[in-house]
Design an enzyme around this catalytic site. Sequence first.
Site, PDB file in Angstrom:
ATOM      1  N   HIS A 181      14.554 -15.251  -0.900  1.00 11.10           N
ATOM      2  CA  HIS A 181      15.720 -14.536  -1.196  1.00 11.10           C
ATOM      3  C   HIS A 181      15.971 -13.112  -0.405  1.00 11.10           C
ATOM      4  O   HIS A 181      17.171 -12.848   0.019  1.00 11.10           O
ATOM      5  CB  HIS A 181      15.661 -13.844  -2.431  1.00 11.10           C
ATOM      6  CG  HIS A 181      15.833 -14.934  -3.627  1.00 11.10           C
ATOM      7  ND1 HIS A 181      16.125 -14.656  -4.715  1.00 11.10           N
ATOM      8  CD2 HIS A 181      15.896 -16.165  -3.383  1.00 11.10           C
ATOM      9  CE1 HIS A 181      15.931 -15.596  -5.690  1.00 11.10           C
ATOM     10  NE2 HIS A 181      16.078 -16.671  -4.826  1.00 11.10           N
ATOM     11  N   HIS A 198      22.309 -15.197  -0.425  1.00  8.87           N
ATOM     12  CA  HIS A 198      21.655 -14.116   0.058  1.00  8.87           C
ATOM     13  C   HIS A 198      21.698 -13.674   1.451  1.00  8.87           C
ATOM     14  O   HIS A 198      21.313 -12.240   1.827  1.00  8.87           O
ATOM     15  CB  HIS A 198      19.957 -14.696   0.060  1.00  8.87           C
ATOM     16  CG  HIS A 198      19.555 -15.265  -1.248  1.00  8.87           C
ATOM     17  ND1 HIS A 198      19.601 -14.409  -2.396  1.00  8.87           N
ATOM     18  CD2 HIS A 198      19.302 -16.498  -1.738  1.00  8.87           C
ATOM     19  CE1 HIS A 198      19.177 -15.039  -3.404  1.00  8.87           C
ATOM     20  NE2 HIS A 198      19.001 -16.342  -3.178  1.00  8.87           N
ATOM     21  N   THR A 249      -2.741   0.888  -0.411  1.00 12.30           N
ATOM     22  CA  THR A 249      -1.672   0.425  -1.424  1.00 12.30           C
ATOM     23  C   THR A 249      -0.956  -0.399  -0.733  1.00 12.30           C
ATOM     24  O   THR A 249      -0.052  -1.072  -1.556  1.00 12.30           O
ATOM     25  CB  THR A 249      -1.129   1.659  -2.101  1.00 12.30           C
ATOM     26  OG1 THR A 249      -0.429   2.558  -1.051  1.00 12.30           O
ATOM     27  CG2 THR A 249      -2.042   2.713  -2.602  1.00 12.30           C
ATOM     28  N   CYS A 283      -2.251  -1.556   4.357  1.00 13.84           N
ATOM     29  CA  CYS A 283      -2.805  -0.233   4.064  1.00 13.84           C
ATOM     30  C   CYS A 283      -3.464   0.042   2.486  1.00 13.84           C
ATOM     31  O   CYS A 283      -3.651  -1.518   2.043  1.00 13.84           O
ATOM     32  CB  CYS A 283      -1.844   0.887   4.478  1.00 13.84           C
ATOM     33  SG  CYS A 283      -0.700   1.258   2.992  1.00 13.84           S
ATOM     34  N   ASP A 287      -4.476  -0.044   8.796  1.00 14.02           N
ATOM     35  CA  ASP A 287      -5.118   1.108   8.931  1.00 14.02           C
ATOM     36  C   ASP A 287      -6.369   1.040   8.473  1.00 14.02           C
ATOM     37  O   ASP A 287      -6.921   0.055   8.200  1.00 14.02           O
ATOM     38  CB  ASP A 287      -4.307   2.409   8.116  1.00 14.02           C
ATOM     39  CG  ASP A 287      -4.405   2.459   6.643  1.00 14.02           C
ATOM     40  OD1 ASP A 287      -5.210   1.471   5.977  1.00 14.02           O
ATOM     41  OD2 ASP A 287      -4.107   3.178   5.747  1.00 14.02           O
TER      42      ASP A 287
HETATM   43  C1  RB5 Z   1      -5.127   6.027   3.545  1.00 11.74           C
HETATM   44  O1  RB5 Z   1      -5.994   6.933   2.999  1.00 11.74           O
HETATM   45  C2  RB5 Z   1      -4.018   5.812   2.702  1.00 11.74           C
HETATM   46  O2  RB5 Z   1      -3.241   6.885   2.134  1.00 11.74           O
HETATM   47  C3  RB5 Z   1      -3.362   4.634   3.199  1.00 11.74           C
HETATM   48  O3  RB5 Z   1      -4.120   3.620   3.305  1.00 11.74           O
HETATM   49  C4  RB5 Z   1      -2.063   3.932   2.332  1.00 11.74           C
HETATM   50  O4  RB5 Z   1      -2.633   3.724   1.006  1.00 11.74           O
HETATM   51  C5  RB5 Z   1      -0.956   4.785   1.983  1.00 11.74           C
HETATM   52  O5  RB5 Z   1       0.078   4.571   1.394  1.00 11.74           O
END
Ligand code: RB5
Length: 152
Positions: free
Chosen positions: A100, A135, A69, A67, A10
């Site tokens: 695994h 596994h 996180t 993304c 993203d």
């Molecule tokens: C985008 O701002 C953010 O929410 C996305 O990149 C991600 O971290 C969501 O889990």
Amino acid sequence: MKMKIVIGNDHSGVDFKNQLVGHLLSKGIEVINVGTDSVDSVDYPDIAKEVSKKVLEKEANFGMLICGTGIGISIAANRISGIRAALVTNELCARLSRQHNDANILVLGARVTGIELAKSCVDAFLSAEFEGGRHSNRISKIECGCTNGVIE
Ligand code: RB5
């Protein structure tokens, strides 16, 4: 045959993705980049879907998703049958996700993991192989939906 990776991110992971693409190319790995390549806001489930489709259709050996996180995009990808997306923050988890869990998508958080560590996670993921054995049974249970979506 040359290893091929499909990668998507993203808006929070554009530069991070570009650095990983450079790393993959420097190792002689082919890359399909599904974007985004802009910092304009996009919805990560759309990217998860596009990368997952290419993995399931075997257009690439593995997928990589990024993304902020890594959480949202891994949740989204893991809703797709046949996808085993592993969100990792260290090399051990990256390696074990292949050995695994037979992960077919590596997920990284651009706002969480430093780029050098991320490159090491990519290397660990790509150099490990699924161990099968005990596994395999567990993966089969996941692929059957564990409960077919219903907790009795
Ligand atoms: C985008 O701002 C953010 O929410 C996305 O990149 C991600 O971290 C969501 O889990």
